[in-house]
Structures are given as C-alpha cells and as structure tokens.
Design a protein around this motif. Sequence first.
Motif, mmCIF file in Angstrom:
data_model
loop_
_atom_site.group_PDB
_atom_site.id
_atom_site.type_symbol
_atom_site.label_atom_id
_atom_site.label_comp_id
_atom_site.label_asym_id
_atom_site.label_seq_id
_atom_site.Cartn_x
_atom_site.Cartn_y
_atom_site.Cartn_z
ATOM 1 N N ILE A 131 -7.441 1.890 -5.700
ATOM 2 C CA ILE A 131 -7.038 3.299 -5.766
ATOM 3 C C ILE A 131 -8.122 4.155 -5.126
ATOM 4 C CG2 ILE A 131 -6.435 5.242 -7.235
ATOM 5 C CD1 ILE A 131 -5.475 3.292 -9.327
ATOM 6 N N THR A 132 -7.723 4.887 -4.108
ATOM 7 C CA THR A 132 -8.653 5.795 -3.432
ATOM 8 C C THR A 132 -7.998 7.164 -3.274
ATOM 9 O OG1 THR A 132 -7.889 5.031 -1.262
ATOM 10 C CG2 THR A 132 -9.862 3.953 -2.174
ATOM 11 N N CYS A 133 -8.836 8.149 -3.064
ATOM 12 C CA CYS A 133 -8.374 9.531 -2.878
ATOM 13 C C CYS A 133 -8.974 10.072 -1.591
ATOM 14 C CB CYS A 133 -8.801 10.395 -4.062
ATOM 15 S SG CYS A 133 -8.229 9.791 -5.648
ATOM 16 N N LEU A 136 -3.262 10.359 -2.902
ATOM 17 C CA LEU A 136 -3.604 9.195 -3.711
ATOM 18 C C LEU A 136 -3.103 7.955 -2.981
ATOM 19 C CD1 LEU A 136 -4.635 8.249 -6.562
ATOM 20 C CD2 LEU A 136 -2.223 8.272 -7.245
ATOM 21 N N LYS A 137 -4.019 7.077 -2.611
ATOM 22 C CA LYS A 137 -3.660 5.850 -1.907
ATOM 23 C C LYS A 137 -3.826 4.683 -2.874
ATOM 24 C CE LYS A 137 -4.606 3.199 2.262
ATOM 25 N NZ LYS A 137 -5.435 3.106 3.468
ATOM 26 N N VAL A 138 -2.787 3.851 -2.994
ATOM 27 C CA VAL A 138 -2.776 2.763 -3.963
ATOM 28 C C VAL A 138 -2.483 1.451 -3.245
ATOM 29 C CG1 VAL A 138 -1.773 1.928 -6.114
ATOM 30 C CG2 VAL A 138 -1.858 4.387 -5.659
ATOM 31 N N THR A 183 0.858 -1.183 0.000
ATOM 32 C CA THR A 183 0.000 0.000 0.000
ATOM 33 C C THR A 183 0.895 1.233 0.000
ATOM 34 O OG1 THR A 183 -1.752 -1.147 1.212
ATOM 35 C CG2 THR A 183 -1.813 1.263 1.209
ATOM 36 N N LYS A 200 -6.113 8.936 -10.419
ATOM 37 C CA LYS A 200 -6.980 7.764 -10.264
ATOM 38 C C LYS A 200 -7.616 7.401 -11.601
ATOM 39 C CE LYS A 200 -10.955 6.000 -7.740
ATOM 40 N NZ LYS A 200 -12.059 6.302 -6.858
ATOM 41 N N VAL A 231 -2.359 -2.997 -9.583
ATOM 42 C CA VAL A 231 -3.248 -2.510 -8.539
ATOM 43 C C VAL A 231 -4.376 -3.504 -8.249
ATOM 44 C CG1 VAL A 231 -4.843 -0.639 -7.918
ATOM 45 C CG2 VAL A 231 -2.707 -0.112 -9.092
ATOM 46 N N TRP A 261 -5.028 5.902 -14.000
ATOM 47 C CA TRP A 261 -4.449 4.617 -13.604
ATOM 48 C C TRP A 261 -5.443 3.455 -13.641
ATOM 49 C CZ3 TRP A 261 -0.750 5.250 -8.874
ATOM 50 C CH2 TRP A 261 0.259 6.179 -9.192
ATOM 51 N N ASN A 262 -6.618 3.663 -14.114
ATOM 52 C CA ASN A 262 -7.649 2.622 -14.048
ATOM 53 C C ASN A 262 -7.334 1.401 -14.914
ATOM 54 O OD1 ASN A 262 -10.071 1.907 -12.699
ATOM 55 N ND2 ASN A 262 -11.163 2.139 -14.631
#
Length: 193
Positions: free
Chosen positions: A94-96, A102-104, A45, A68, A77, A71-72
Amino acid sequence: FDIEEFNGAAVAAQLFDPLTRYDYSTEELKPLTAESWDSNDSADTWTFHSKKGLKFHDGTDVTANSFKYAWNRLALVKGYDDVVNSKADELTGITCPDDYTLKVELASPYADFPFVVCCTPLSPIPDCAKDNFATYSKAPVGNGPFMMDGKWEDGQEINVKKFDDYYGDKAKIDGIHFQVIKDMETAYKEFQA
C-alpha cells in the motif's frame, strides 16, 4: 467499539464511509469516498483516486494515508505475512503517491477487489486514533453522515447525531439512539412498547 458483529457494524455504517458502496437496488458498485479506480491488466494492482475536500468529524482531511493506516491488516495485500510475523510494521503493498491516491498491490490477482473495499471495516481512520486508541474506541471519529454524540456506553447505549459537514446526501434525521439490550425477552418487550 467492535464492528465485526452485527450491532457494532450497524453503528459503524453510520459513522464511516469506505471507498465504494454496493447499491442493492441497482446491483452496481458505486463510488463513495473514491472518485474513481482502475487496475492493471492482471488485476493485482489497484489505484483508487479519492474525492478531495472530505472531512473527518474532527475537521481533519480524509486522505489516502487515512486508508493506508486502516488497511494495515488486510490479508489480500502484498506484505501481509511480514506484518503478521513482526518482520515489518506496515504492508509494502500500500502506497500513497499523493494525498488523494491510494495504490494497492495485492498478493495475487483479484478482479473483484473494489467490492471488497466497500466493507465498513476498511473505512479510513483519522490521525487522532493513533494518539489515543483507547479514547478513540469509545468515541470514534469517522467520515460518515453521522458522528458520535458523546461516547459509547458499554452495554448501555450509543448515540449519534447528524454530521452537518458531510459531503454526500445529508441525513434526513437529527440523530439515532442505539439502545444496547443483552436479554432477548427484554428486547422483545421494548420492541412491543
């Protein structure tokens, strides 16, 4: 606009800035649009903290959601298989948490992930691309030191000009003309001239 081949990548590198950049002279990874990044102990993470106030060439803000969206399609991921198999519209990994974070979550640990994100195809994409991708693909709106000057003329030319509101080191030239020459002999003669 194809950035998966050498010539397209050369243009894209002028138009877009990813989160990080590898400095070949110092052999170090350096922040570009990211201010900082960190990971959990298992390196599965990663959290990237973006610089604030960065703008796309159309004046809109570069945010975590811009990354985000771009990067889809990233296979590393969490949630990639569901997107590829049409079970989900976006990656669950992937969350914001806010506009500049940006959290991956990766499918498996990968300690060198910050090196992966310096790749130009992982640069942010503005909201205008969602509205009309056909138009966007001929005149991409980026966040790099140069912006499109007109539209990409397929098989002919691409022109870029200095982006005056660029946050980093300003371009030292006003623009670049990329001439598209498909025939090697013609290209060589142009080079000689």
